[in-house]
Design a protein around this motif. Structure first.
Motif, PDB file in Angstrom:
ATOM      1  N   ARG A 195      47.455  16.126  60.422  1.00  0.00           N
ATOM      2  CA  ARG A 195      48.212  16.540  61.600  1.00  0.00           C
ATOM      3  C   ARG A 195      49.139  17.649  61.144  1.00  0.00           C
ATOM      4  NH1 ARG A 195      44.405  13.081  62.682  1.00  0.00           N
ATOM      5  NH2 ARG A 195      44.643  12.021  64.667  1.00  0.00           N
ATOM      6  N   THR A 197      51.839  19.492  61.070  1.00  0.00           N
ATOM      7  CA  THR A 197      53.248  19.776  61.304  1.00  0.00           C
ATOM      8  C   THR A 197      53.944  19.695  59.961  1.00  0.00           C
ATOM      9  OG1 THR A 197      53.705  17.444  61.726  1.00  0.00           O
ATOM     10  CG2 THR A 197      53.240  18.822  63.636  1.00  0.00           C
ATOM     11  N   THR A 318      49.777  24.243  71.862  1.00  0.00           N
ATOM     12  CA  THR A 318      49.993  23.015  71.100  1.00  0.00           C
ATOM     13  C   THR A 318      48.978  21.968  71.525  1.00  0.00           C
ATOM     14  OG1 THR A 318      52.366  23.506  71.098  1.00  0.00           O
ATOM     15  CG2 THR A 318      51.697  21.310  70.365  1.00  0.00           C
ATOM     16  N   TYR A 320      48.040  18.024  71.386  1.00  0.00           N
ATOM     17  CA  TYR A 320      48.625  16.700  71.194  1.00  0.00           C
ATOM     18  C   TYR A 320      47.542  15.631  71.252  1.00  0.00           C
ATOM     19  CZ  TYR A 320      53.098  18.927  72.479  1.00  0.00           C
ATOM     20  OH  TYR A 320      54.205  19.732  72.549  1.00  0.00           O
ATOM     21  N   GLU A 324      51.623  12.796  69.299  1.00  0.00           N
ATOM     22  CA  GLU A 324      51.522  13.403  67.972  1.00  0.00           C
ATOM     23  C   GLU A 324      50.964  14.817  68.092  1.00  0.00           C
ATOM     24  OE1 GLU A 324      52.306  12.330  64.979  1.00  0.00           O
ATOM     25  OE2 GLU A 324      53.011  10.331  65.545  1.00  0.00           O
ATOM     26  N   VAL A 325      51.630  15.779  67.429  1.00  0.00           N
ATOM     27  CA  VAL A 325      51.130  17.150  67.396  1.00  0.00           C
ATOM     28  C   VAL A 325      50.017  17.231  66.353  1.00  0.00           C
ATOM     29  CG1 VAL A 325      51.690  19.550  66.923  1.00  0.00           C
ATOM     30  CG2 VAL A 325      53.350  18.091  68.089  1.00  0.00           C
ATOM     31  N   TRP A 328      48.715  23.649  66.257  1.00  0.00           N
ATOM     32  CA  TRP A 328      49.282  24.612  67.196  1.00  0.00           C
ATOM     33  C   TRP A 328      48.991  26.020  66.692  1.00  0.00           C
ATOM     34  CZ3 TRP A 328      52.992  22.180  63.958  1.00  0.00           C
ATOM     35  CH2 TRP A 328      53.706  23.041  63.118  1.00  0.00           C
TER      36      TRP A 328
END
Length: 338
Positions: A195, A197, A318, A320, A324-325, A328
């Motif tokens: 993920r 981020t 973005t 999702y 949860e991201v 992006w």
């Protein structure tokens, strides 16, 4: 009170205590900690009394055998660990239990094992490195990887040859370590479905009693290589803001295109398998399109019709899964004059 600092990579640290060499030969020296049972080290009659020692410090402490004679009561602490941080007290007693000398020291074990790992935006895998020295390798150690940014989440555990991810809903099944880390000392964690981020991960090695032996912090930084600039001439019928991810895409994803540089930030939202017109600013209605088959193609590109000067600026897409991201991308749109 004296302060002693050491890094957890040093082989030993000395807790200094030198006093006048006028102590009685039968004096007893006790090194202790206020928050630990039993003693750290005890010395009497020219000998180190290891049988009265806290198990955590067994074979890790030393004093000079002529300490009473010379007045040098310095304690050598081997293999300093994070669990050694705190207050140490050295007390000298005569044969009747009267206190002759006392010194208080604070010990700080600094962890310089903080590294940064960068990964390109769009990548779905990364290895978080963590190797320990052989002196820490033991069948009794416990190794835990945690995600330690906005919330603390246990991701992976190794203990007595058994290892595996936790039942974390996001990372479970997508992380692994080497098959035999106890031989190699390599406890690096591989994440195969990342993920993307920026995140902070912590790997901690504990002994069988739960005391911290070693710790490493890995800061994962997502490099914005998917920041792209798109130029178009004013008067063109449309422009595409590109963003493609590997397909097929999970059906439960939510895709949001926004225009942070504008007062009308909500450009387009895709959710529950369709475009959500109710979440779109009226400025962009009938001016935007996305691939109707994006769940299969992975093409999240945004088509913006009749681009004008007001459309200049930064756009962000973005992706999702729940809250949860996953991924992006940012795209800068520049409208040139004719």
């Amino acid at each position: 009170m004296e302060e002693v600092e050491v890094t957890d990579r040093e082989d030993f640290v000395r807790l200094p205590f030198k006093t006048a060499a006028d102590l009685p030969p039968e004096a007893k020296v006790v090194w202790s900690r206020t928050n630990k049972p039993h003693t750290v080290h005890e010395y009497q009659n020219g000998q180190n009394q290891s049988d009265r020692q806290n198990h955590e410090y067994l074979h890790r402490t030393e004093m000079n055998l002529d300490a009473i004679k010379t007045g040098d009561l310095t304690l050598t602490l081997k293999d300093p660990r994070l669990g050694d941080c705190g207050v140490f007290i050295c007390t000298v007693y005569n044969k009747d239990g009267k206190i002759l000398r006392r010194k208080v020291l604070t010990v700080t074990v600094k962890v310089y094992q903080v590294i940064k790992v960068s990964v390109e935006e769009g990548k779905r895998s990364v290895v978080l490195p963590f190797k320990v020295t052989r002196r820490l390798l033991s069948e009794d150690i416990i190794v835990k990887w945690r995600l330690s940014d906005l919330e603390d989440r246990l991701l992976y555990i190794y203990h007595r040859g058994h290892q595996g991810p936790t039942q974390d809903q996001v990372y479970g099944g997508h992380i692994e370590m080497n098959e035999d880390p106890l031989t190699t000392g390599d406890f690096s964690l591989a994440i195969s479905d990342l993920r993307l981020t920026d995140s902070v991960y912590t790997c901690t090695v504990y002994d069988e009693h739960g005391e911290i032996l070693h710790q490493k912090v890995v800061v994962l930084i997502v490099r914005g290589l998917q920041m792209e600039m798109v130029e178009v001439t004013k008067g063109e019928p449309s422009v595409s803001l590109p963003f493609k991810i590997p397909g097929p895409v999970d059906e439960d994803i939510r895709v949001e295109w926004t225009h942070p540089d504008s007062k009308q930030t909500e450009v387009m939202t895709f959710e529950n398998g369709e475009i959500q017109l109710s979440k779109q600013n009226k400025v962009y209605r009938r001016r935007t399109e996305m691939d109707k088959d994006l769940l299969t193609s992975g093409d999240l590109s945004l088509i913006l019709k009749n681009p004008g000067v007001d459309d200049n600026g930064l756009y962000k897409c973005t992706v999702y899964s729940g809250e949860e991201v996953q991924q992006w991308k940012t795209v800068t749109l520049s409208i040139r004059g004719q």
